[in-house]
Design a protein around this motif. Structure first.
Motif, PDB file in Angstrom:
ATOM      1  N   THR A  61      29.573  89.669-113.269  1.00  0.00           N
ATOM      2  CA  THR A  61      28.635  90.238-114.235  1.00  0.00           C
ATOM      3  C   THR A  61      29.263  91.333-115.085  1.00  0.00           C
ATOM      4  OG1 THR A  61      26.503  91.417-114.441  1.00  0.00           O
ATOM      5  CG2 THR A  61      27.807  91.868-112.468  1.00  0.00           C
ATOM      6  N   ASN A  62      28.645  91.601-116.221  1.00  0.00           N
ATOM      7  CA  ASN A  62      29.099  92.735-117.028  1.00  0.00           C
ATOM      8  C   ASN A  62      28.434  94.042-116.588  1.00  0.00           C
ATOM      9  OD1 ASN A  62      26.525  92.794-118.190  1.00  0.00           O
ATOM     10  ND2 ASN A  62      27.166  91.903-120.136  1.00  0.00           N
ATOM     11  N   GLY A  63      27.551  93.975-115.601  1.00  0.00           N
ATOM     12  CA  GLY A  63      26.990  95.193-115.006  1.00  0.00           C
ATOM     13  C   GLY A  63      25.891  95.848-115.815  1.00  0.00           C
ATOM     14  N   ARG A 107      24.360  83.208-123.306  1.00  0.00           N
ATOM     15  CA  ARG A 107      23.983  84.486-123.911  1.00  0.00           C
ATOM     16  C   ARG A 107      24.709  85.643-123.230  1.00  0.00           C
ATOM     17  NH1 ARG A 107      18.498  85.574-122.646  1.00  0.00           N
ATOM     18  NH2 ARG A 107      18.586  83.974-121.017  1.00  0.00           N
ATOM     19  N   CYS A 108      24.863  86.737-123.945  1.00  0.00           N
ATOM     20  CA  CYS A 108      25.468  87.931-123.346  1.00  0.00           C
ATOM     21  C   CYS A 108      25.048  89.160-124.144  1.00  0.00           C
ATOM     22  CB  CYS A 108      26.988  87.824-123.319  1.00  0.00           C
ATOM     23  SG  CYS A 108      27.747  89.149-122.333  1.00  0.00           S
ATOM     24  N   THR A 109      25.029  90.316-123.473  1.00  0.00           N
ATOM     25  CA  THR A 109      24.716  91.575-124.154  1.00  0.00           C
ATOM     26  C   THR A 109      25.968  92.223-124.734  1.00  0.00           C
ATOM     27  OG1 THR A 109      24.833  92.605-121.969  1.00  0.00           O
ATOM     28  CG2 THR A 109      22.635  92.094-122.834  1.00  0.00           C
ATOM     29  N   ASN A 110      27.117  91.635-124.435  1.00  0.00           N
ATOM     30  CA  ASN A 110      28.378  92.109-125.007  1.00  0.00           C
ATOM     31  C   ASN A 110      28.938  91.093-125.987  1.00  0.00           C
ATOM     32  OD1 ASN A 110      28.435  94.446-123.536  1.00  0.00           O
ATOM     33  ND2 ASN A 110      30.121  93.847-122.185  1.00  0.00           N
ATOM     34  N   LYS A 111      29.910  91.546-126.720  1.00  0.00           N
ATOM     35  CA  LYS A 111      30.701  90.635-127.556  1.00  0.00           C
ATOM     36  C   LYS A 111      32.162  91.087-127.445  1.00  0.00           C
ATOM     37  CE  LYS A 111      30.294  88.270-132.061  1.00  0.00           C
ATOM     38  NZ  LYS A 111      31.066  87.185-131.532  1.00  0.00           N
ATOM     39  N   CYS A 112      32.709  90.871-126.254  1.00  0.00           N
ATOM     40  CA  CYS A 112      34.051  91.385-125.962  1.00  0.00           C
ATOM     41  C   CYS A 112      35.113  90.694-126.815  1.00  0.00           C
ATOM     42  CB  CYS A 112      34.386  91.169-124.488  1.00  0.00           C
ATOM     43  SG  CYS A 112      33.203  91.902-123.353  1.00  0.00           S
ATOM     44  N   SER A 113      36.072  91.486-127.260  1.00  0.00           N
ATOM     45  CA  SER A 113      37.120  90.919-128.112  1.00  0.00           C
ATOM     46  C   SER A 113      37.985  89.920-127.337  1.00  0.00           C
ATOM     47  CB  SER A 113      37.996  92.034-128.678  1.00  0.00           C
ATOM     48  OG  SER A 113      38.541  92.785-127.624  1.00  0.00           O
ATOM     49  N   PHE A 114      38.047  90.065-126.004  1.00  0.00           N
ATOM     50  CA  PHE A 114      38.879  89.180-125.193  1.00  0.00           C
ATOM     51  C   PHE A 114      38.093  88.026-124.579  1.00  0.00           C
ATOM     52  CE2 PHE A 114      37.416  92.793-122.713  1.00  0.00           C
ATOM     53  CZ  PHE A 114      36.720  92.149-121.703  1.00  0.00           C
ATOM     54  N   CYS A 115      36.810  87.917-124.929  1.00  0.00           N
ATOM     55  CA  CYS A 115      35.957  86.904-124.271  1.00  0.00           C
ATOM     56  C   CYS A 115      36.501  85.502-124.520  1.00  0.00           C
ATOM     57  CB  CYS A 115      34.528  86.999-124.778  1.00  0.00           C
ATOM     58  SG  CYS A 115      33.438  85.797-123.961  1.00  0.00           S
ATOM     59  N   VAL A 116      36.545  84.719-123.464  1.00  0.00           N
ATOM     60  CA  VAL A 116      37.049  83.353-123.562  1.00  0.00           C
ATOM     61  C   VAL A 116      36.203  82.536-124.542  1.00  0.00           C
ATOM     62  CG1 VAL A 116      35.730  82.500-121.565  1.00  0.00           C
ATOM     63  CG2 VAL A 116      37.910  81.434-122.169  1.00  0.00           C
ATOM     64  N   LYS A 117      34.925  82.937-124.719  1.00  0.00           N
ATOM     65  CA  LYS A 117      34.058  82.212-125.664  1.00  0.00           C
ATOM     66  C   LYS A 117      34.553  82.319-127.102  1.00  0.00           C
ATOM     67  CE  LYS A 117      30.104  84.135-124.628  1.00  0.00           C
ATOM     68  NZ  LYS A 117      28.674  84.374-124.846  1.00  0.00           N
ATOM     69  N   GLU A 118      35.312  83.384-127.361  1.00  0.00           N
ATOM     70  CA  GLU A 118      35.821  83.592-128.719  1.00  0.00           C
ATOM     71  C   GLU A 118      37.002  82.669-129.020  1.00  0.00           C
ATOM     72  OE1 GLU A 118      34.484  85.900-130.921  1.00  0.00           O
ATOM     73  OE2 GLU A 118      32.933  86.195-129.407  1.00  0.00           O
ATOM     74  N   PHE A 131      29.123  81.010-119.088  1.00  0.00           N
ATOM     75  CA  PHE A 131      29.949  81.154-120.270  1.00  0.00           C
ATOM     76  C   PHE A 131      29.096  82.144-121.046  1.00  0.00           C
ATOM     77  CE2 PHE A 131      32.258  78.728-123.795  1.00  0.00           C
ATOM     78  CZ  PHE A 131      33.478  79.209-123.400  1.00  0.00           C
ATOM     79  N   GLY A 132      28.831  83.302-120.377  1.00  0.00           N
ATOM     80  CA  GLY A 132      27.846  84.285-120.814  1.00  0.00           C
ATOM     81  C   GLY A 132      27.526  85.189-119.635  1.00  0.00           C
ATOM     82  N   GLU A 133      26.478  85.972-119.737  1.00  0.00           N
ATOM     83  CA  GLU A 133      26.126  86.933-118.687  1.00  0.00           C
ATOM     84  C   GLU A 133      25.072  86.342-117.744  1.00  0.00           C
ATOM     85  OE1 GLU A 133      27.091  89.690-117.284  1.00  0.00           O
ATOM     86  OE2 GLU A 133      25.334  89.432-116.000  1.00  0.00           O
TER      87      GLU A 133
END
Ligand code: SF4
Length: 196
Positions: A96-98, A17-28, A67-69
């Motif tokens: 962390t994403n802070g 899980r994550c509170t972001n959905k970064c365009s560069f995230c390796v999960k993507e 593979f998340g926050e």
């Protein structure tokens, strides 16, 4: 996979899980890192993590990532860290994403004192607008300001604080982020895309 080795470190995959959905995230782009599948069907308990780690003495660092926050699993981070510090004096890092203080609605950073040696916080952008465009936080543009405040708190309680950007942003933006890190009095690191 809950734990995996990279270099001399042991990484702990706490959540997807994550509170972001970064365009560069390796999960993507991938199912994992270093050829290891990091999608997990259920999030591990602290007991499961401790059992899987075993004796971590041979590692330079034990790193809570995901593979998340990872800070979404705050209680598990604290319990596992207490165990590792007490029994092995491990050097412990969080990536962390802070946004932890936004998630919990309070200042959680003092809880890390004496447990976490290094924290790596993704800054990612030079301002709130860019951050939101790149990271699509569930907190909107407030996320960026929350990250900055989180970094300031980390400086008070954690010996080593590093902020990071990924080299998907323009070079001049990277330099502006470096300046922000300098003004905050913390370390700065540029990470390579696909090497996050
Ligand atoms: S903060 Fe990290 S885990 Fe979350 S979406 Fe961004 S890169 Fe992925």
């Amino acid at each position: 996979m809950i734990t995996y080795e990279l270099g001399n470190n042991l990484y702990i995959n706490l959540t997807n899980r994550c509170t972001n959905k970064c365009s560069f995230c390796v999960k993507e782009y991938s199912d994992g890192i270093g050829g290891q599948n990091l999608w997990i069907e259920s999030e591990p308990t602290a007991e499961e993590i401790i059992k899987e780690i075993g004796d971590p003495s041979r590692y330079k660092e034990v790193v809570f990532c995901g593979f998340g926050e990872p800070v979404l699993r705050l209680e598990q981070i604290l319990e596992v860290s207490r165990h590792l510090k007490k029994n092995y004096r491990s050097r412990i890092r969080i990536n962390t994403n802070g946004q932890g203080n936004l998630v919990y609605g309070r200042n959680i950073v003092p809880l890390f004192e004496g447990l976490i040696d290094v924290i790596s916080v993704s800054l990612n952008a030079k301002n709130a607008e860019d951050y939101q465009r790149l990271c699509k936080s569930s907190y909107g543009e407030e996320a960026f300001y929350g990250v900055i405040e989180f970094i300031k708190e980390c400086k008070q309680y954690i010996p080593e604080v590093v902020v990071t950007v990924v080299d998907v942003i323009p070079p001049e933006d990277i330099e502006m982020c470096r300046t922000i890190a300098g003004e905050l009095g913390v370390g700065f690191k540029v990470r390579h895309f696909y090497n996050v």
